[in-house]
Design a protein around this motif. Sequence first.
Motif, mmCIF file in Angstrom:
data_model
loop_
_atom_site.group_PDB
_atom_site.id
_atom_site.type_symbol
_atom_site.label_atom_id
_atom_site.label_comp_id
_atom_site.label_asym_id
_atom_site.label_seq_id
_atom_site.Cartn_x
_atom_site.Cartn_y
_atom_site.Cartn_z
ATOM 1 N N GLY A 164 -15.972 13.955 13.300
ATOM 2 C CA GLY A 164 -14.596 13.837 14.126
ATOM 3 C C GLY A 164 -14.544 13.075 15.557
ATOM 4 N N ASP A 165 -12.912 12.714 15.512
ATOM 5 C CA ASP A 165 -12.866 12.092 16.718
ATOM 6 C C ASP A 165 -12.270 12.626 18.236
ATOM 7 N N ASP A 166 -13.141 13.662 19.026
ATOM 8 C CA ASP A 166 -13.042 14.328 19.068
ATOM 9 C C ASP A 166 -14.109 14.651 20.957
ATOM 10 N N ILE A 167 -13.903 15.270 21.925
ATOM 11 C CA ILE A 167 -14.847 15.427 22.694
ATOM 12 C C ILE A 167 -15.801 16.210 22.243
ATOM 13 N N PHE A 168 -16.132 17.101 21.074
ATOM 14 C CA PHE A 168 -17.026 17.583 20.921
ATOM 15 C C PHE A 168 -17.699 16.913 19.700
ATOM 16 N N GLU A 216 -26.716 23.024 3.637
ATOM 17 C CA GLU A 216 -26.323 24.464 2.498
ATOM 18 C C GLU A 216 -26.507 25.417 3.982
ATOM 19 N N GLU A 217 -27.365 25.329 5.441
ATOM 20 C CA GLU A 217 -28.424 25.971 5.775
ATOM 21 C C GLU A 217 -27.595 25.929 6.964
ATOM 22 N N LEU A 218 -26.640 25.080 7.401
ATOM 23 C CA LEU A 218 -26.030 24.222 8.923
ATOM 24 C C LEU A 218 -25.635 25.415 9.341
ATOM 25 N N HIS A 219 -25.662 25.421 10.409
ATOM 26 C CA HIS A 219 -24.653 26.354 11.147
ATOM 27 C C HIS A 219 -22.879 26.332 10.782
ATOM 28 N N PRO A 220 -22.085 27.196 10.419
ATOM 29 C CA PRO A 220 -20.443 27.028 10.235
ATOM 30 C C PRO A 220 -19.983 26.039 11.515
ATOM 31 N N TRP A 221 -19.976 26.589 12.508
ATOM 32 C CA TRP A 221 -19.463 25.175 13.232
ATOM 33 C C TRP A 221 -19.628 23.607 12.779
ATOM 34 N N LEU A 222 -21.213 23.189 12.724
ATOM 35 C CA LEU A 222 -21.171 22.423 12.396
ATOM 36 C C LEU A 222 -20.670 21.647 11.112
ATOM 37 N N LYS A 223 -21.314 22.814 10.243
ATOM 38 C CA LYS A 223 -20.848 22.670 8.427
ATOM 39 C C LYS A 223 -19.080 22.422 8.018
ATOM 40 N N GLN A 224 -18.421 22.399 9.394
ATOM 41 C CA GLN A 224 -17.092 22.598 9.394
ATOM 42 C C GLN A 224 -16.959 21.146 9.808
ATOM 43 N N ARG A 225 -17.413 20.768 10.301
ATOM 44 C CA ARG A 225 -16.809 19.375 11.110
ATOM 45 C C ARG A 225 -17.414 18.100 10.114
ATOM 46 N N LEU A 226 -18.397 18.381 9.927
ATOM 47 C CA LEU A 226 -19.844 17.122 8.985
ATOM 48 C C LEU A 226 -18.545 17.339 7.893
ATOM 49 N N SER A 227 -17.877 15.303 8.110
ATOM 50 C CA SER A 227 -17.811 14.509 7.319
ATOM 51 C C SER A 227 -19.268 13.520 6.702
ATOM 52 N N LEU A 228 -20.202 14.014 5.626
ATOM 53 C CA LEU A 228 -21.623 13.079 5.024
ATOM 54 C C LEU A 228 -21.271 12.106 4.496
ATOM 55 N N PRO A 229 -21.489 10.970 4.082
ATOM 56 C CA PRO A 229 -21.508 9.688 3.794
ATOM 57 C C PRO A 229 -20.857 9.470 2.914
ATOM 58 N N LEU A 230 -20.019 8.854 1.570
ATOM 59 C CA LEU A 230 -20.528 9.355 0.127
ATOM 60 C C LEU A 230 -21.223 7.572 -0.298
ATOM 61 N N ASN A 281 -29.877 11.512 7.198
ATOM 62 C CA ASN A 281 -30.657 13.099 6.528
ATOM 63 C C ASN A 281 -31.516 13.878 6.239
ATOM 64 N N TYR A 282 -31.528 14.208 7.130
ATOM 65 C CA TYR A 282 -31.647 15.703 7.832
ATOM 66 C C TYR A 282 -30.848 16.742 7.122
ATOM 67 N N LEU A 283 -28.932 16.133 8.029
ATOM 68 C CA LEU A 283 -28.066 17.238 7.363
ATOM 69 C C LEU A 283 -27.915 16.799 6.072
ATOM 70 N N THR A 311 -21.148 6.135 11.875
ATOM 71 C CA THR A 311 -19.981 6.109 13.117
ATOM 72 C C THR A 311 -20.107 7.628 13.676
ATOM 73 N N TRP A 312 -19.813 7.892 14.823
ATOM 74 C CA TRP A 312 -20.034 8.694 15.129
ATOM 75 C C TRP A 312 -18.805 10.086 14.785
ATOM 76 N N LYS A 313 -17.962 9.028 15.305
ATOM 77 C CA LYS A 313 -16.462 9.893 14.185
ATOM 78 C C LYS A 313 -16.488 10.091 13.498
ATOM 79 N N GLU A 314 -16.495 8.842 12.752
ATOM 80 C CA GLU A 314 -16.459 8.809 10.948
ATOM 81 C C GLU A 314 -17.260 10.475 10.314
ATOM 82 N N MET A 315 -18.112 10.336 11.025
ATOM 83 C CA MET A 315 -19.487 12.044 10.415
ATOM 84 C C MET A 315 -18.645 13.444 11.000
#
Length: 552
Positions: free
Chosen positions: A232-236, A205-219, A198-200, A226-230
Amino acid sequence: MKQATLLIIACFVVLGLQAQERSMILGGELSNSAVTSVEDVDKVIPRMKVLGLNTVLVPAYWEFIEPEEGRFDFSLIDHIIQRARENDLKIVFLWFGAWKNSMSCYTPLWFKKNTRRFPRACTEEGKPLEIASCFSKNVFQADNCAFEMLIKHIVATGHDVVSMIQVENEIGMLESARDHSKIADEIYKKGVPKELVNYLKSHQEELHPWLKQRLSLPLSSSPVITWKEMFGDDIFTDEIFMAYYYARYVGGLCETARKYTQIPLYVNAALNSRGRLPGQYPSAGPLAHLIDLWHAGAPQLEMLAPDIYDTGFKGWAKQYALPNNRLFIPESRCCENSGVRALYVFGEHDALGFSPFAIDEASIQETQSVTQAYHIMRQLISMKANSKKPISQSWGLLFDQQDKERIIKDGETIITCRHFFTLPWDSRATDGSIWPEGGAVLMKLTNDEYLLAGNGVVVSFASEYEYQFLHEVALGEDGFILKGGQNEKKSTNNFSFNGKRIGIGFVDEVKIDQDGHIIYVRRHNGDQDHQGRHARISCGRWTILHIKLYNF
């Protein structure tokens, strides 16, 4: 009656200036073991006043405060507060609680020995670390209890001295991007908490560009994301997960503090430098690219603050000077460049404060730069506090051997700022010496009037029209054109010059009194301003110049 009224007014003016200075931290952080005894406190705190600080960052050690569970000893805290009060210093306490530089090294021995009750974080291979798990309720309750007692004691005995509190110190996972203990894995499998989703969504619109690029909000409103769905599937993604729960932990401590006080709270970050990956650097700490996770988990924090030790000082500072995060540098390598770095962040970013680390162990050559810079800052604070017209603009200058020039466009005035050693007549510029950093605050007073305050810089002025056709030529050490010197910049058109130029009316060395008045010291003319070509402050000479321009 009239005299009494004037006295009251004078008192308010002085108090206002003191408040203005206090709002800017001219600080220094003590080394980790600087105040582990009363004798240490007696030696080190008065020295900080002599160095010109107004604020000292001081550890508050859990292992000393609660040596036995449930038995609290605040004698060191009381002595620090008393010595600071006697020396007219403010204190920022650094809570060395569950973590210090990632590790749980300042927890009491009774905490360290009972790993069943106070479990450790683990690597993916199951290796236990000297890092308490932030997912353990017992860890939080023990840490929170001691922190609460410290807050209550500060409110009762040191509210006039303690200006901020750092919650933990350089939190972050090492050897692994996240905690893989049994309790951590169970929480990871539950997916992303709805509060974070809910926070994200609400701040998308105001999120840090790095996080905004990674973020996949659920429809959809799936019960488990899952954390990977939202993310991505990597160490970050492991780092994002860990950052949110570190922040939640710190947020819980902040909530406790807020029951008793509104003293500002902040966290500091060991930076993700040198191309390292999460776990190679302290993963999930309050890093710039993770700022939204920290805001979501710990909204009570005043700021996330970088500890800058690596090269690229200006770049690291810029990452944290954000609209939603005022810049404060609680730790920076204490060196001969510390003073100009302080001036840079105050001038460029309106920083809350600057604080070289282990200033109590630094050499005279290193601390002198801090003392000189803070002496200048106190004068500029007086100017800003008492100016009848608000200071409309200031810039921070910071140069070294590679990054030696900055061009500033101020309306129709072009200001060329450079390192002092770009001038040809100082032998250190070309004899193979490593250039000390040069830096300053450039402050605009009116359209044709500036203050330049610092060390190791040279500044020239031109009209925008004039700048387009400037011919810069190679000069010898005497300041004249070298025989056969080639133009560095040439106009490609034949033209008649029909615009205005900007000249230097005068350059005065000045000081500023506590009422904000500019006090004339001496004029820099002839050789000192290269016959009206520039204003300069040589390396090693800390001063303030008042520059007046004119058109012709």
